[in-house]
Design a protein around this motif. Sequence first.
Motif, PDB file in Angstrom:
ATOM      1  N   SER A 103       0.160  10.388   2.571  1.00 17.17           N
ATOM      2  CA  SER A 103      -0.206  11.743   2.459  1.00 17.17           C
ATOM      3  C   SER A 103      -1.854  12.166   2.534  1.00 17.17           C
ATOM      4  N   PRO A 104      -2.056  13.296   2.655  1.00 17.93           N
ATOM      5  CA  PRO A 104      -3.463  13.763   2.607  1.00 17.93           C
ATOM      6  C   PRO A 104      -4.042  13.262   1.408  1.00 17.93           C
ATOM      7  N   ASP A 105      -3.443  13.430   0.249  1.00 16.21           N
ATOM      8  CA  ASP A 105      -4.187  12.911  -0.906  1.00 16.21           C
ATOM      9  C   ASP A 105      -4.415  11.494  -1.145  1.00 16.21           C
ATOM     10  N   ASP A 106      -3.545  10.574  -0.111  1.00 14.46           N
ATOM     11  CA  ASP A 106      -3.802   9.222  -0.402  1.00 14.46           C
ATOM     12  C   ASP A 106      -5.270   8.987   0.319  1.00 14.46           C
ATOM     13  N   LEU A 107      -5.744   9.798   1.365  1.00 15.47           N
ATOM     14  CA  LEU A 107      -7.072   9.699   1.819  1.00 15.47           C
ATOM     15  C   LEU A 107      -8.266   9.412   0.964  1.00 15.47           C
ATOM     16  N   ASN A 108      -7.842  10.131  -0.426  1.00 14.65           N
ATOM     17  CA  ASN A 108      -8.847  10.036  -1.346  1.00 14.65           C
ATOM     18  C   ASN A 108      -8.473   9.253  -2.699  1.00 14.65           C
ATOM     19  N   LEU A 109      -7.602   8.056  -2.167  1.00 16.44           N
ATOM     20  CA  LEU A 109      -7.161   7.223  -3.144  1.00 16.44           C
ATOM     21  C   LEU A 109      -8.202   6.286  -3.676  1.00 16.44           C
ATOM     22  N   ILE A 110      -9.182   5.917  -2.786  1.00 13.61           N
ATOM     23  CA  ILE A 110     -10.509   5.132  -3.512  1.00 13.61           C
ATOM     24  C   ILE A 110     -11.207   5.942  -4.419  1.00 13.61           C
ATOM     25  N   SER A 111     -11.795   7.124  -3.925  1.00 12.81           N
ATOM     26  CA  SER A 111     -12.610   8.055  -4.682  1.00 12.81           C
ATOM     27  C   SER A 111     -12.111   8.938  -5.805  1.00 12.81           C
ATOM     28  N   GLY A 112     -10.869   8.947  -6.041  1.00 10.23           N
ATOM     29  CA  GLY A 112     -10.047   9.588  -6.967  1.00 10.23           C
ATOM     30  C   GLY A 112      -9.802   8.965  -8.395  1.00 10.23           C
ATOM     31  N   SER A 113      -9.457   9.542  -9.105  1.00 12.93           N
ATOM     32  CA  SER A 113      -9.350   9.072 -10.557  1.00 12.93           C
ATOM     33  C   SER A 113      -8.554   7.726 -10.787  1.00 12.93           C
ATOM     34  N   PRO A 114      -8.908   6.906 -11.620  1.00 15.30           N
ATOM     35  CA  PRO A 114      -8.150   5.530 -11.625  1.00 15.30           C
ATOM     36  C   PRO A 114      -6.708   5.653 -11.945  1.00 15.30           C
ATOM     37  N   ASP A 115      -6.296   6.737 -12.401  1.00 15.32           N
ATOM     38  CA  ASP A 115      -4.869   6.693 -12.384  1.00 15.32           C
ATOM     39  C   ASP A 115      -3.866   6.905 -11.001  1.00 15.32           C
ATOM     40  N   LYS A 116      -4.960   7.133  -9.735  1.00 21.00           N
ATOM     41  CA  LYS A 116      -4.210   7.275  -8.566  1.00 21.00           C
ATOM     42  C   LYS A 116      -3.960   5.798  -8.290  1.00 21.00           C
ATOM     43  N   ARG A 117      -4.992   4.886  -8.543  1.00 23.45           N
ATOM     44  CA  ARG A 117      -5.051   3.608  -8.125  1.00 23.45           C
ATOM     45  C   ARG A 117      -3.962   2.776  -8.943  1.00 23.45           C
ATOM     46  N   ARG A 118      -3.843   3.110 -10.102  1.00 24.54           N
ATOM     47  CA  ARG A 118      -2.707   2.588 -11.008  1.00 24.54           C
ATOM     48  C   ARG A 118      -1.648   2.779 -10.553  1.00 24.54           C
ATOM     49  N   ARG A 119      -1.251   4.282 -10.181  1.00 30.34           N
ATOM     50  CA  ARG A 119       0.177   4.535  -9.904  1.00 30.34           C
ATOM     51  C   ARG A 119       0.596   3.773  -8.309  1.00 30.34           C
ATOM     52  N   PHE A 120      -0.635   3.893  -7.392  1.00 31.32           N
ATOM     53  CA  PHE A 120      -0.273   3.118  -6.093  1.00 31.32           C
ATOM     54  C   PHE A 120       0.213   1.647  -6.409  1.00 31.32           C
ATOM     55  N   LEU A 121      -0.328   0.840  -7.354  1.00 31.71           N
ATOM     56  CA  LEU A 121      -0.014  -0.540  -7.590  1.00 31.71           C
ATOM     57  C   LEU A 121       1.391  -0.281  -8.207  1.00 31.71           C
ATOM     58  N   ASP A 122       1.662   0.501  -9.241  1.00 26.19           N
ATOM     59  CA  ASP A 122       2.834   0.165 -10.108  1.00 26.19           C
ATOM     60  C   ASP A 122       4.047   0.722  -9.069  1.00 26.19           C
ATOM     61  N   VAL A 123       3.826   1.857  -8.291  1.00 23.93           N
ATOM     62  CA  VAL A 123       4.881   2.070  -7.141  1.00 23.93           C
ATOM     63  C   VAL A 123       5.209   0.970  -6.340  1.00 23.93           C
ATOM     64  N   ALA A 124       4.042   0.299  -5.673  1.00 27.26           N
ATOM     65  CA  ALA A 124       4.308  -0.548  -4.858  1.00 27.26           C
ATOM     66  C   ALA A 124       4.804  -1.917  -5.448  1.00 27.26           C
ATOM     67  N   ILE A 125       4.614  -2.262  -6.682  1.00 29.25           N
ATOM     68  CA  ILE A 125       5.446  -3.394  -7.440  1.00 29.25           C
ATOM     69  C   ILE A 125       6.703  -3.165  -7.717  1.00 29.25           C
ATOM     70  N   SER A 126       7.051  -1.803  -7.955  1.00 28.68           N
ATOM     71  CA  SER A 126       8.430  -1.598  -8.185  1.00 28.68           C
ATOM     72  C   SER A 126       9.134  -1.688  -7.049  1.00 28.68           C
ATOM     73  N   GLN A 127       8.890  -1.539  -6.056  1.00 29.29           N
ATOM     74  CA  GLN A 127       9.821  -1.575  -4.800  1.00 29.29           C
ATOM     75  C   GLN A 127      10.185  -3.143  -4.577  1.00 29.29           C
TER      76      GLN A 127
END
Length: 356
Positions: A116-140
């Motif tokens: 999503s457009p928001d994902d293009l700011n995944l790196i510069s955004g707050s740490p909770d965005k990167r934690r959420r990426f990891l947690d969702v990916a692992i859950s699958q």
Amino acid sequence: MLIKKVSGINYRNLKAFEIEPDLKTNVIYGKNAQGKTNFLEALWLFTGAKSFRTNKDSLLTNLEESESKINIVFESNKGENEAEIKIGKRRNASFNEKKLNSASLLAGNFCAIVFSPDDLNLISGSPDKRRRFLDVAISQIYPKYIEILKRYARALAQRNYLLKEMCKKESKENLLIPFENEMSIAGTSIIRYRKRYLELIEEYITEIYSGISQSKESFKTVYEPFTKSEDLLKELELKRKEDIKNGFSSVGPHRDDIDFIINGLSVKSLGSQGQKRSVALALKLSEAEVLNKINGEYPVALLDDVLSELDPERQNFILNHINKMQVFITCCDPANIKILSKGTVFKVDDGKIEKE
């Protein structure tokens, strides 16, 4: 993983619909606010995760209706399956006509990646965005990880509640012990899963990043725990008085982060916008490769209006990389996807989805 049929009613602004998507490429176009992203969001829910736009299920049903429903028929390496989600006061789900105790139990049955457009700011955004990426990916790939996250979140919330109460009046610190024990057990497991997942990603992300950026920069990922100690229980005990004073838990995986290193420098703090965007895209494509390695098949790819924000070289790399997967791409004008020579186009207008 292939979606063969999708139907639904009352999901956000979407009218009743039933479509049979192309097994390779599907372009969903229309003007802004017509329902394109709502459609992708509905598909994403079948991963068992929360929406990639909101944590409030109450927003997922048309305001004039009491319940929304989505149904998909999909094919995996386990055969043909059917799943249904109903959203009213809570989200309910069924898999192959069997009711599930929680919609999160769909995790592991249907897999997807979403840009999503928001994902293009995944790196510069707050740490909770990167934690959420990891947690969702692992859950699958490890559905039981969801329960570990829930256990940790419950213990964290209870410890934080007591800490705030202790700020106001003196209480016995031993009231915190059972919640610290649970946080330590679940939290240590969370950190172990996250580090293992980053090891899996490392097999793919360096090559993918190089392809996206068309460069020869050295690249690696680093897990950054908020504390360097590997004994979480000991850290919670050491930080207890400070946490009582501040009214919140200062250590644990809820404070951890990930960094990405290019040529020895942190991308988060020193990377260019192009590098940050390239890393975010590489992360998502690596996620698909890991899913294929673990599950033996590629996930469905959901691309929400991100190609228009990329230069032609990155567009070309993304589209070439996802040709292994069934893909759903939203855009305002289908002419934006000129590079795609095959596929099916759907128009969304005022919540109505129709095949062109």
